[in-house]
Structure formats: C-alpha cells, structure tokens
Design an enzyme around this catalytic site. Sequence first.
Site, mmCIF file in Angstrom:
data_model
loop_
_atom_site.group_PDB
_atom_site.id
_atom_site.type_symbol
_atom_site.label_atom_id
_atom_site.label_comp_id
_atom_site.label_asym_id
_atom_site.label_seq_id
_atom_site.Cartn_x
_atom_site.Cartn_y
_atom_site.Cartn_z
ATOM 1 N N ASP A 271 0.748 -8.087 2.279
ATOM 2 C CA ASP A 271 0.768 -6.714 1.759
ATOM 3 C C ASP A 271 2.225 -6.264 1.626
ATOM 4 O O ASP A 271 2.716 -5.477 2.432
ATOM 5 C CB ASP A 271 -0.008 -5.837 2.754
ATOM 6 N N HIS B 10 0.832 -1.207 0.000
ATOM 7 C CA HIS B 10 0.000 0.000 0.000
ATOM 8 C C HIS B 10 0.864 1.254 0.000
ATOM 9 O O HIS B 10 0.345 2.356 -0.129
ATOM 10 C CB HIS B 10 -0.989 -0.004 1.178
ATOM 11 N N SER C 128 7.331 -5.881 23.037
ATOM 12 C CA SER C 128 7.638 -7.279 23.355
ATOM 13 C C SER C 128 6.473 -7.961 24.034
ATOM 14 O O SER C 128 6.282 -9.148 23.904
ATOM 15 C CB SER C 128 8.859 -7.365 24.248
#
Lengths: 444, 110
Positions: free
Chosen positions: A298, A262, A359
């Site tokens: 993507d 994108h 994390s």
Amino acid sequence: AGLEPGPPAPSRGRPLQPRLPAELLLLLSCPAFWAHFARLFGDEAAEQWRFSSAAPDDEVSEEEEADQLRALGWFALLGVRLGQEEVEEERGPVVAVSPLGAVAKGAPLLVCGSPFGAFCPDIFLNTLSCGVLSNVAGPLLLTDARCLPGTEGGGVFTARPAGSLVALVAAPLCWKAGEWVGFTLLCAAAPLFRAARDALRRLRPSAAALAALMPPEVGVPWGLPLRDSGPLWAAAAVLVECGTVWGSGVAVAPRLVVTCRHVSPREAARVLVRSTTPKSVAIWGRVVFATRESCPYDIAVVSLEEDLDDVPIPVPAEHFHEGGWHARDAADHVCCAQRLQWGTPLLQPLRKPPWSWISQSITDSKANRGWKGIITSNTRDNNTGATYPHLNFSIPITVLQPALQQYSQTQDLGGLRELDCAAEPVRVVWRLQRPLAEAPRSKL
Amino acid sequence: MGKQWGSAMRAAEQAGCVVSASRAGRPEAGPWSCSGVILSRSPGLVLCHGGIFVPYLRAGSEVLTTAGAAFLPGDSCSDDLRLHVQWAPTAAGPGGGAERGRPGLCTPQC
C-alpha cells in the site's frame, strides 16, 4: 506490561495495607491543560473524539459521557487519616517532580496505575506499563504506554532521573470515530502542583502548610523552551495532505516522498507535503506512482516541486533478523515516527510527528541501525470493530529500496510497477486470511 | 532496557495507590475508584483523578466547566461521600522488607 523481567518489586506477595479513610481537601485543574485541550479537540471535529473509558458500543448515557469529559482534566487532593502504624512510616515527599519541558519527546516513560481501580487491588494495584513521551502540547502530553480504565490519576515516571513524576493519567483511552487511537492522554504534573499550591494558599491560611508538602520540582528549571529535539531521523517523517485525507510520508530524496496509497491513491493527483524540522515548510507535489487497490504494498510515490532543504534522508537498513530476548541488550530500539496515517488529526495544529516505541513488538530487533520500513496499516477486527494500532502491517524497506532508487536516478517507473505483482504469501499475510484449500463451489 | 527501569519501577510502586469513593449507607451506589499518587505518607497526602467525584458534586458536573473554575474546595461534594485509599506495603514499613525468592504473584480471591 512489556517490561523486562527484573527483580520482583518488594511489595509483591505481602498483604496490601488496609484501606485508610480519607477526606477531600481540594478539587483542582490545570488551566493551561484545558486551554490546549480546547484548542486541539474543541473544533468542529470534536464530536468524533471520545475519551471515555467505555468502549464505543457500551451503554453509556450522553449525560455520563458529558460528565466524564468535564472531569477529564480535574484531579483531587486527599488527606489520608493514618493509623498508628502508618504514622511511624517515613516522613517527607514520596516523589520528586520533573519540571514541564524537562523530558524530551521520545524519552521512555513508566506508567504506574491500577487497572479497574479498586476492583481487585491484590492483582492490579500498581500495574506498570512502559512507553515513550509521544507528543507534547504544553501540559497536555501523549504516551503510547498502554493504559486501561481505572488508571486515571496514575503516576507517569521517568527512567532518568529514576522515578521522577512527569504527569498523571487524564484519559487512558482515546477513541477517534469509533477507533481506539492507542495513545493515552496525560496532564503534566509540574503545572498541576503549581495550581495546587496557588489554590491552597487562596483557600485558607491553615491550608498554606499543605502547600509546602507539594513535591519539589527536580531537574531543568521551569521556563526553558519545551525540548522537542528528538533524533534527527524523525525529521524524515513528513505530513502528506491529499484533499481532506492526510497521513505520514518519508522523505527518501530531497524531491521524493513515499507515502501510503490510501493517503493519495490517484496518480497525477496534487498533494501538499509539510515538514516541521529543521523548519516548517509546505511544498506541493504530484503523485507519480500508486500501487493498485488490490496490492498488499500500500504505497504511493510523490515527486515534489521544490527541494526539502536540510531534511536528513534516512539510511535504509539491509538486514532483518527476527527479534528475541537474548538480543535485547545488544538490540537497537526501533522507534516509529508517524503522523497517524489513518487520517486522524491528532494534535493537528502542531503537526509534529508523534512517536511510538515499538521495539518489543516489531519483527526485528537486531542491532542494525537504519530505516526499517513503512507501517501501512493497523490490524482491525471486523467482528468487534476494534483496531489495534500496535499490531501493524509494515513493508520492509528492502522491498521498496531498489525500485525507489531506480526511479530517483532514472525516473523509470518499471521497478515500482513490479510491486503490483506481489507474491501470494505476501497477499495472504496482508489479508490475514489463509488461502482457501479449494475454490468455493457455486451454489447454483 | 531492564536495567534502566530498576529504580524507577521501585519509586513508581512506592508512590502508587488506589482510591475509592462511595456513599455512606448506600454501598450499592458505586463505588467509583481510580488510581492515585502518594505525595506524602506522614502526613498522608494523595493526588488522584477527579472523575470519581462527579456523582457527589453538590452543583453537578457543570461546575467543572464554569469559566475560570480552576479549583473547588473540599466541601463541594456531598456530606455522605466516603473515601478510602489503599497502597502497597512500603519496603521500610511494618510487614515490609524484601522477601526475595517468594513468587511475586499470588492468586487471591477477588
């Protein structure tokens, strides 16, 4: 708040101190904070930025919004009238201050604030939230620690030296074109206290004694260049510009960058790739591959016209294990260096990758170093319009690595083309929708 | 990670406070409140966000963006401003001291 369950803080469980009357001594701002704020957010895109504590569709008048923006970088010094009990408490500064630049980008930070202010202090007083120092522009700092309205003015502390005050919260929520960006705007404490000392001395001689009560700076002396070192691997995060759209990318070879489809959807399109470490360079490239619009992977691959010299190429990880508390102490922290891939020009002139410490929320905290994958999208609730930058769809590098390696060595796009045939379960996850038990029937 | 936060958490909680601003005689207007940092307990000195003072500025919020305005004296706000600060009991203060073993959270009536 995303923190380790540790020993309960000593103050919990006992009634709060009674409210103490106070008086306003001084309102102050940090000129350097405003100068950076104006430079970063003052251009024609400014109207898309909101730092209001109200959600975009809340009924807030333009006047109120303007008031909040004007007060964003202002802080107040209060004198508190103590009762006899309080007078007997210990004297001396309660905090020490980290000099500006003493905290490295990516260092863990702890925010201590009271969401919703005085609404329910029994529950919310001194709520803690941790994150990292995500980006730096002079005394204007960014953190990804989650902050809520009401925490404006709350303190931001370091882990080492323990509890040193780095900044105060200036705006807990940042909105860009109606989307919550997920970073909190901070004003560095050291320049603020210098401004306070200066103002107190100029206000009236009797206030000079107050200047002496401002907390001392402890640590690296003032004046050193800002430490923006960060770990070497962050240098692999590059900025990809395709026309007016820009986003993150990762250098996977000296002349090969992976980014999101994108960001640069059209194959053969020309793109500009910028890197700032070890030195600032801008190199043109061309999109050699982009997956189809309907593909959950993507991604796009850019081939550069020149080498990205001395940019460390990340080592791809090979194993993924779902995270868990028991693994925590042995776990490696997973960090994300990203240029906000949804195209928001946060800190545009600086073009340095902001950090987020994710994390706790990533799917793998197993003690394996290496490049885990690519974050390609955030989760968006189409009903409310809210976007959750901490909840991402990421592609593990093990999915991409064989095809990237094949292309890098042979220029063969075959492996990359296969990504367009992603399996159905991946599609379901990407769409966050269950497959329909049966095809919808025609209403004809 | 837990270990590294231990003493930082305690220091942060000792420095945290909440500030509320209201108008004398008109409790229904506001109150406005925010978080703050205790700079000194005795004498009492706190630094908090300036946003809660905007409704009380005699010259309106425009004064905050006047060129060169880096600070405003305490009397920039109206006389009916009432401020209160609240902080958690200190470990060393009266009623302080660590009471281990008691559940950290309680369910007070807000």
